[in-house]
Design an enzyme around this catalytic site. Structure first.
Site, short mmCIF file in Angstrom:
data_model
loop_
_atom_site.label_atom_id
_atom_site.label_comp_id
_atom_site.label_asym_id
_atom_site.label_seq_id
_atom_site.Cartn_x
_atom_site.Cartn_y
_atom_site.Cartn_z
N ALA A 100 5.24 -2.48 -7.85
CA ALA A 100 5.96 -2.00 -6.68
C ALA A 100 5.66 -2.87 -5.47
CB ALA A 100 5.59 -0.55 -6.38
N ASN A 158 6.41 -2.17 -2.55
CA ASN A 158 6.06 -1.26 -1.46
C ASN A 158 5.96 0.16 -2.00
OD1 ASN A 158 6.01 0.25 1.05
ND2 ASN A 158 6.81 -1.60 2.02
N GLY A 173 0.12 -2.83 -7.08
CA GLY A 173 0.59 -3.04 -5.72
C GLY A 173 0.31 -4.45 -5.24
N LYS A 182 -2.16 -10.99 5.16
CA LYS A 182 -1.29 -10.83 4.01
C LYS A 182 -1.10 -12.18 3.32
CE LYS A 182 3.19 -9.02 2.51
NZ LYS A 182 2.58 -8.32 1.37
N LYS A 216 -18.67 -5.20 -4.52
CA LYS A 216 -19.28 -3.88 -4.30
C LYS A 216 -19.91 -3.33 -5.58
CE LYS A 216 -17.73 -3.45 0.00
NZ LYS A 216 -17.04 -4.73 0.13
N GLY A 269 -12.83 -1.79 -3.27
CA GLY A 269 -13.56 -2.06 -2.04
C GLY A 269 -12.71 -2.59 -0.91
N GLY A 277 7.01 -9.15 -0.63
CA GLY A 277 7.72 -8.64 -1.79
C GLY A 277 8.79 -7.64 -1.41
N GLY A 288 -9.99 -3.23 -7.26
CA GLY A 288 -9.92 -3.63 -5.86
C GLY A 288 -10.32 -2.48 -4.96
N HIS A 304 3.96 -8.42 9.18
CA HIS A 304 2.76 -7.90 8.52
C HIS A 304 1.51 -8.46 9.21
CE1 HIS A 304 5.62 -6.92 5.32
NE2 HIS A 304 4.72 -6.09 4.86
N HIS A 305 0.38 -7.89 8.83
CA HIS A 305 -0.91 -8.34 9.35
C HIS A 305 -1.17 -9.79 8.93
CE1 HIS A 305 -2.62 -7.80 5.29
NE2 HIS A 305 -1.84 -6.74 5.25
#
Length: 265
Positions: free
Chosen positions: A123, A125, A97, A157, A37, A10, A163, A8, A153-154
């Site tokens: 994780a 976070n 993540g 998400k 990419k 990119g 999480g 991930g 959050h944005h």
């Protein structure tokens, strides 16, 4: 030197991970994976100088090459489970993540990893401040009869609740149970997909998704004529990088699958 690849690479988080790994003296960046990419230089994609490392299109492409020690994965819930199985089966440690793995899937990944001597960290976070926020919230829980969580959050998400919010709620519930405080029925994210309001045990979670936010969480405790709020704010994705780098350095020494960065601190 610990050889690290980014899956991930990119994406917004992936690009920050590439820069963090490249800038750390104990880590060596050896590759990146991103189907959008493929063929591009990983340094150019990350917005730094060219590094002479060509991006690959898929996990399958890198498993036959010289394998890294660790792959950091910030991809998509749609692909993380199958990718993680492949990486662990190849004997590669995996730092995850990406959200969306169920408890059943984590158990399966633990079994695969132990069979192939490959460890895994999942994780919710990677911010050290967020981990401290969860720890403090769990310590406060037995002393307050009521608690709710607001996480912001944005708008891109994937999951709601986050999480981080779910893990916070479970840690609070565990602390209350240890103090013999009764919890309600366990309702997890898996049973409430995409919910903007959900309950995990007896903790209500409110999810906000708006442009401009990065990652923010408030844990609101209610007592007798008093309230107490524990709040954490990630102001940019840089806040997650110390935790990612720490995970890359420690993962080889912690067997099996670990859920939560706090176990690495």
């Amino acid at each position: 030197m610990i050889r690290v690849m980014v899956n991930g690479a990119g994406g917004k988080m992936g690009r920050e991970v590439v820069k963090a790994v490249h800038n750390d003296s104990e880590l060596t960046l050896v590759g990146g994976i991103d189907p959008t990419k493929s063929g591009q230089d990983i340094g150019t994609v990350a917005g730094i100088e060219q590094l002479g490392i060509t991006m690959k299109a898929s996990v399958d492409e890198v498993l036959g090459d010289t394998k890294p020690d660790v792959i950091v994965d910030f991809t998509s819930p749609a692909v993380i489970y199958e990718n993680a199985k492949k990486m662990l089966s190849a004997g590669i440690h995996v730092v995850i993540g990406t959200t969306g793995l169920t408890a059943e899937q984590r158990n399966e990944l633990d079994t695969i990893g132990r069979k192939h001597n490959a460890n895994c960290l999942v994780a919710p976070n990677f911010s050290l401040g967020a981990v401290m926020m969860m720890k403090v919230s769990a310590e406060l829980a037995p002393y307050f009869p009521n608690v709710e969580i607001i996480e912001l959050h944005h708008n891109h998400k994937y999951d709601a609740p986050s999480g981080t919010a779910i893990l916070t709620a479970k840690l609070i519930n565990d602390a209350k149970m240890a103090a013999q405080v009764t919890a309600d029925e366990d309702l997890t994210r898996e049973s409430l997909p995409g919910a903007r309001g959900a309950k995990v045990n007896d903790v209500t979670i409110h999810s906000v998704r708006l442009p401009g936010y990065v990652a923010h969480q408030q844990v609101l405790f209610g007592g007798y004529d008093e309230t107490l709020t524990v709040r954490h704010d990630s102001l940019s994705r840089l806040s997650f990088m110390p935790g990612v780098v720490l995970a890359c350095k420690k993962i080889a020494s912690i067997p099996g699958l670990t859920y939560g960065l706090e176990h690495y601190l």
